[in-house]
Scaffold this motif. Structure first.
Motif, PDB file in Angstrom:
ATOM      1  N   TYR A  71      -9.329  -6.519   6.533  1.00 59.41           N
ATOM      2  CA  TYR A  71      -8.054  -6.288   7.211  1.00 59.41           C
ATOM      3  C   TYR A  71      -6.916  -6.209   6.190  1.00 59.41           C
ATOM      4  O   TYR A  71      -6.060  -5.328   6.275  1.00 59.41           O
ATOM      5  CB  TYR A  71      -7.766  -7.384   8.228  1.00 59.41           C
ATOM      6  CG  TYR A  71      -8.596  -7.347   9.487  1.00 59.41           C
ATOM      7  CD1 TYR A  71      -9.784  -6.621   9.572  1.00 59.41           C
ATOM      8  CD2 TYR A  71      -8.226  -8.067  10.606  1.00 59.41           C
ATOM      9  CE1 TYR A  71     -10.544  -6.609  10.725  1.00 59.41           C
ATOM     10  CE2 TYR A  71      -8.972  -8.049  11.778  1.00 59.41           C
ATOM     11  CZ  TYR A  71     -10.126  -7.322  11.823  1.00 59.41           C
ATOM     12  OH  TYR A  71     -10.871  -7.314  12.982  1.00 59.41           O
ATOM     13  N   ASN A  72      -6.911  -7.139   5.247  1.00 57.19           N
ATOM     14  CA  ASN A  72      -5.865  -7.105   4.213  1.00 57.19           C
ATOM     15  C   ASN A  72      -5.964  -5.853   3.359  1.00 57.19           C
ATOM     16  O   ASN A  72      -4.947  -5.272   2.994  1.00 57.19           O
ATOM     17  CB  ASN A  72      -5.930  -8.353   3.335  1.00 57.19           C
ATOM     18  CG  ASN A  72      -5.237  -9.550   3.945  1.00 57.19           C
ATOM     19  OD1 ASN A  72      -5.011  -9.602   5.147  1.00 57.19           O
ATOM     20  ND2 ASN A  72      -4.914 -10.522   3.120  1.00 57.19           N
ATOM     21  N   ALA A  73      -7.175  -5.447   3.021  1.00 58.22           N
ATOM     22  CA  ALA A  73      -7.352  -4.246   2.188  1.00 58.22           C
ATOM     23  C   ALA A  73      -6.757  -3.038   2.882  1.00 58.22           C
ATOM     24  O   ALA A  73      -5.996  -2.277   2.260  1.00 58.22           O
ATOM     25  CB  ALA A  73      -8.837  -4.024   1.895  1.00 58.22           C
ATOM     26  N   GLY A  74      -7.073  -2.838   4.133  1.00 57.06           N
ATOM     27  CA  GLY A  74      -6.518  -1.699   4.854  1.00 57.06           C
ATOM     28  C   GLY A  74      -5.016  -1.734   4.916  1.00 57.06           C
ATOM     29  O   GLY A  74      -4.340  -0.745   4.671  1.00 57.06           O
ATOM     30  N   TYR A  75      -4.483  -2.893   5.235  1.00 58.01           N
ATOM     31  CA  TYR A  75      -3.029  -3.030   5.355  1.00 58.01           C
ATOM     32  C   TYR A  75      -2.333  -2.830   4.021  1.00 58.01           C
ATOM     33  O   TYR A  75      -1.413  -2.017   3.909  1.00 58.01           O
ATOM     34  CB  TYR A  75      -2.681  -4.405   5.939  1.00 58.01           C
ATOM     35  CG  TYR A  75      -1.203  -4.624   6.004  1.00 58.01           C
ATOM     36  CD1 TYR A  75      -0.449  -4.044   7.018  1.00 58.01           C
ATOM     37  CD2 TYR A  75      -0.544  -5.369   5.043  1.00 58.01           C
ATOM     38  CE1 TYR A  75       0.916  -4.226   7.080  1.00 58.01           C
ATOM     39  CE2 TYR A  75       0.829  -5.552   5.101  1.00 58.01           C
ATOM     40  CZ  TYR A  75       1.545  -4.980   6.116  1.00 58.01           C
ATOM     41  OH  TYR A  75       2.898  -5.148   6.159  1.00 58.01           O
ATOM     42  N   PHE A  76      -2.758  -3.553   3.005  1.00 63.17           N
ATOM     43  CA  PHE A  76      -2.051  -3.505   1.729  1.00 63.17           C
ATOM     44  C   PHE A  76      -2.287  -2.216   0.947  1.00 63.17           C
ATOM     45  O   PHE A  76      -1.425  -1.773   0.197  1.00 63.17           O
ATOM     46  CB  PHE A  76      -2.348  -4.731   0.871  1.00 63.17           C
ATOM     47  CG  PHE A  76      -1.711  -5.977   1.405  1.00 63.17           C
ATOM     48  CD1 PHE A  76      -0.335  -6.115   1.411  1.00 63.17           C
ATOM     49  CD2 PHE A  76      -2.484  -6.990   1.936  1.00 63.17           C
ATOM     50  CE1 PHE A  76       0.272  -7.255   1.922  1.00 63.17           C
ATOM     51  CE2 PHE A  76      -1.895  -8.144   2.452  1.00 63.17           C
ATOM     52  CZ  PHE A  76      -0.515  -8.263   2.441  1.00 63.17           C
ATOM     53  N   LEU A  77      -3.437  -1.596   1.117  1.00 60.28           N
ATOM     54  CA  LEU A  77      -3.664  -0.315   0.443  1.00 60.28           C
ATOM     55  C   LEU A  77      -2.767   0.774   1.041  1.00 60.28           C
ATOM     56  O   LEU A  77      -2.343   1.682   0.342  1.00 60.28           O
ATOM     57  CB  LEU A  77      -5.129   0.087   0.526  1.00 60.28           C
ATOM     58  CG  LEU A  77      -6.054  -0.690  -0.403  1.00 60.28           C
ATOM     59  CD1 LEU A  77      -7.513  -0.362  -0.098  1.00 60.28           C
ATOM     60  CD2 LEU A  77      -5.732  -0.406  -1.875  1.00 60.28           C
ATOM     61  N   LEU A  78      -2.478   0.646   2.333  1.00 62.86           N
ATOM     62  CA  LEU A  78      -1.596   1.639   2.962  1.00 62.86           C
ATOM     63  C   LEU A  78      -0.121   1.323   2.771  1.00 62.86           C
ATOM     64  O   LEU A  78       0.675   2.204   2.463  1.00 62.86           O
ATOM     65  CB  LEU A  78      -1.895   1.738   4.464  1.00 62.86           C
ATOM     66  CG  LEU A  78      -3.136   2.520   4.838  1.00 62.86           C
ATOM     67  CD1 LEU A  78      -3.351   2.442   6.340  1.00 62.86           C
ATOM     68  CD2 LEU A  78      -3.021   3.964   4.404  1.00 62.86           C
ATOM     69  N   LEU A  79       0.243   0.056   2.999  1.00 62.94           N
ATOM     70  CA  LEU A  79       1.667  -0.266   3.039  1.00 62.94           C
ATOM     71  C   LEU A  79       2.190  -0.998   1.825  1.00 62.94           C
ATOM     72  O   LEU A  79       3.392  -1.124   1.652  1.00 62.94           O
ATOM     73  CB  LEU A  79       1.980  -1.078   4.290  1.00 62.94           C
ATOM     74  CG  LEU A  79       1.742  -0.322   5.591  1.00 62.94           C
ATOM     75  CD1 LEU A  79       2.039  -1.209   6.771  1.00 62.94           C
ATOM     76  CD2 LEU A  79       2.564   0.932   5.662  1.00 62.94           C
ATOM     77  N   GLY A  80       1.300  -1.529   1.024  1.00 64.96           N
ATOM     78  CA  GLY A  80       1.742  -2.159  -0.215  1.00 64.96           C
ATOM     79  C   GLY A  80       2.653  -3.298  -0.038  1.00 64.96           C
ATOM     80  O   GLY A  80       2.744  -4.175   0.567  1.00 64.96           O
TER      81      GLY A  80
END
Length: 136
Positions: free
Chosen positions: A127-136
């Protein structure tokens, strides 16, 4: 111990955030983090530590005393998830901290369902990977 990686609920929870990530990508585009160390902390270190503390220690401890359940949600999970939100208030706005409540319930549920700490750790990292890879 259940083989959580074969559990259909776990697999569904693993892909469940995809529509949210696609929606965020459509609205925001990619604004990913450029520093690898920061990304690794957000995607690996923090989720692992948080899950070991919240789903590995706090939730099982609370489950000994808080036996009440409502369908698939336990009082221990609801209480742990509320604490999870409070901890996120330290570094996040109230809206973003509150937004962690639903994923936290999912992490707590899969922990109780599989009785394997690896399951919520993998979900949290994903979940964190998806969020942070997209929104930083």
């Amino acid at each position: 111990m259940r083989k959580f990686y074969k559990d259909p609920i776990f697999l569904l929870m693993l892909v469940a955030p995809l529509p949210v990530w696609i929606w965020l990508f459509a609205i925001e585009g990619i604004t990913s983090i450029t520093k690898l160390a920061v990304l690794l902390n957000l995607v690996l270190l923090y989720p692992i530590v948080e899950e070991l503390i919240f789903r590995g220690a706090i939730q099982p401890l609370l489950a000994r005393w808080l036996k009440q359940r409502w369908l698939i949600l336990s009082l221990a999970n609801l209480t742990t998830s509320s604490l999870f939100v409070l901890v996120h208030l330290v570094n996040h706005s109230p809206a973003w901290a509150i937004a962690t409540f639903i994923p936290s319930l999912a992490f707590g549920y899969i922990q109780e369902r599989t009785n394997n700490i690896a399951a919520p750790i993998i979900l949290h990292c994903t979940y964190n990977a998806g969020y942070f890879l997209l929104l930083g």
